[in-house]
Scaffold this motif. Structure first.
Motif, PDB file in Angstrom:
ATOM      1  N   GLU A 109       0.842  -1.226   0.120  1.00 44.50           N
ATOM      2  CA  GLU A 109       0.272  -0.076  -0.034  1.00 44.50           C
ATOM      3  C   GLU A 109       0.875   1.196   0.007  1.00 44.50           C
ATOM      4  OE1 GLU A 109      -3.141   2.426   2.657  1.00 44.50           O
ATOM      5  OE2 GLU A 109      -3.000   0.192   3.110  1.00 44.50           O
ATOM      6  N   ASN A 145       1.182   5.483  -0.260  1.00 41.33           N
ATOM      7  CA  ASN A 145       0.573   6.442  -0.191  1.00 41.33           C
ATOM      8  C   ASN A 145       1.652   7.625  -0.341  1.00 41.33           C
ATOM      9  OD1 ASN A 145      -1.987   5.847   1.776  1.00 41.33           O
ATOM     10  ND2 ASN A 145      -0.002   4.764   2.749  1.00 41.33           N
ATOM     11  N   ARG A 177       3.359   1.778   3.496  1.00 38.16           N
ATOM     12  CA  ARG A 177       2.949   1.651   4.801  1.00 38.16           C
ATOM     13  C   ARG A 177       3.619   0.704   5.672  1.00 38.16           C
ATOM     14  NH1 ARG A 177      -1.326   3.621   7.520  1.00 38.16           N
ATOM     15  NH2 ARG A 177      -2.251   4.521   5.815  1.00 38.16           N
ATOM     16  N   ALA A 195       6.242   1.930   8.254  1.00 40.50           N
ATOM     17  CA  ALA A 195       6.048   2.528   9.481  1.00 40.50           C
ATOM     18  C   ALA A 195       6.664   1.842  10.634  1.00 40.50           C
ATOM     19  CB  ALA A 195       4.378   2.268   9.861  1.00 40.50           C
ATOM     20  N   GLU A 237       3.001   5.574  12.498  1.00 42.54           N
ATOM     21  CA  GLU A 237       1.600   5.654  12.353  1.00 42.54           C
ATOM     22  C   GLU A 237       1.133   6.393  13.674  1.00 42.54           C
ATOM     23  OE1 GLU A 237      -0.083   2.350   9.589  1.00 42.54           O
ATOM     24  OE2 GLU A 237       0.568   1.785  11.534  1.00 42.54           O
ATOM     25  N   ASN A 258      -4.024   5.197  12.697  1.00 43.81           N
ATOM     26  CA  ASN A 258      -3.457   4.425  11.693  1.00 43.81           C
ATOM     27  C   ASN A 258      -3.113   5.595  10.414  1.00 43.81           C
ATOM     28  OD1 ASN A 258      -3.152   2.098  12.634  1.00 43.81           O
ATOM     29  ND2 ASN A 258      -5.246   1.434  12.046  1.00 43.81           N
ATOM     30  N   ASN A 259      -2.954   6.504  10.671  1.00 41.42           N
ATOM     31  CA  ASN A 259      -2.384   7.866   9.694  1.00 41.42           C
ATOM     32  C   ASN A 259      -0.951   7.955   9.783  1.00 41.42           C
ATOM     33  OD1 ASN A 259      -5.163   8.962   9.086  1.00 41.42           O
ATOM     34  ND2 ASN A 259      -5.180   9.973  11.110  1.00 41.42           N
ATOM     35  N   LEU A 260      -0.369   7.748   8.441  1.00 38.95           N
ATOM     36  CA  LEU A 260       0.883   7.972   8.591  1.00 38.95           C
ATOM     37  C   LEU A 260       1.546   9.142   8.800  1.00 38.95           C
ATOM     38  CD1 LEU A 260       1.918   5.900   5.001  1.00 38.95           C
ATOM     39  CD2 LEU A 260       2.312   5.196   7.439  1.00 38.95           C
TER      40      LEU A 260
END
Length: 65
Positions: free
Chosen positions: A3, A5, A24, A27, A48, A52-54
């Motif tokens: 994933e 981003n 992701r 992290a 994170e 769970n936001n980077l």
């Protein structure tokens, strides 16, 4: 499945805003990627938050402790 981003960061050397893809799975770690404008090594620290936001923090290579 990977994933990626897209994040916009400001190069700590030249100040230019560049777009980078952050995996992701990175992290909790850090890695080095060269600036697309000035080619200097940017240290990326990826984490994170509780939702769970980077969170991506960038440093000059000399600033990392």
């Amino acid at each position: 499945m990977i994933e990626l981003n897209e994040q916009n960061i400001d190069c700590p050397y030249c100040g230019e805003t560049i777009s980078v893809l952050i995996d992701r799975q990175e992290a909790g770690g850090q890695y080095i990627e060269d600036c697309q404008v000035c080619c200097r090594p940017i240290v990326f620290q990826v984490s994170e938050d509780v939702l769970n936001n980077l969170i991506v923090t960038v440093y000059c290579e000399d600033d990392v402790v």
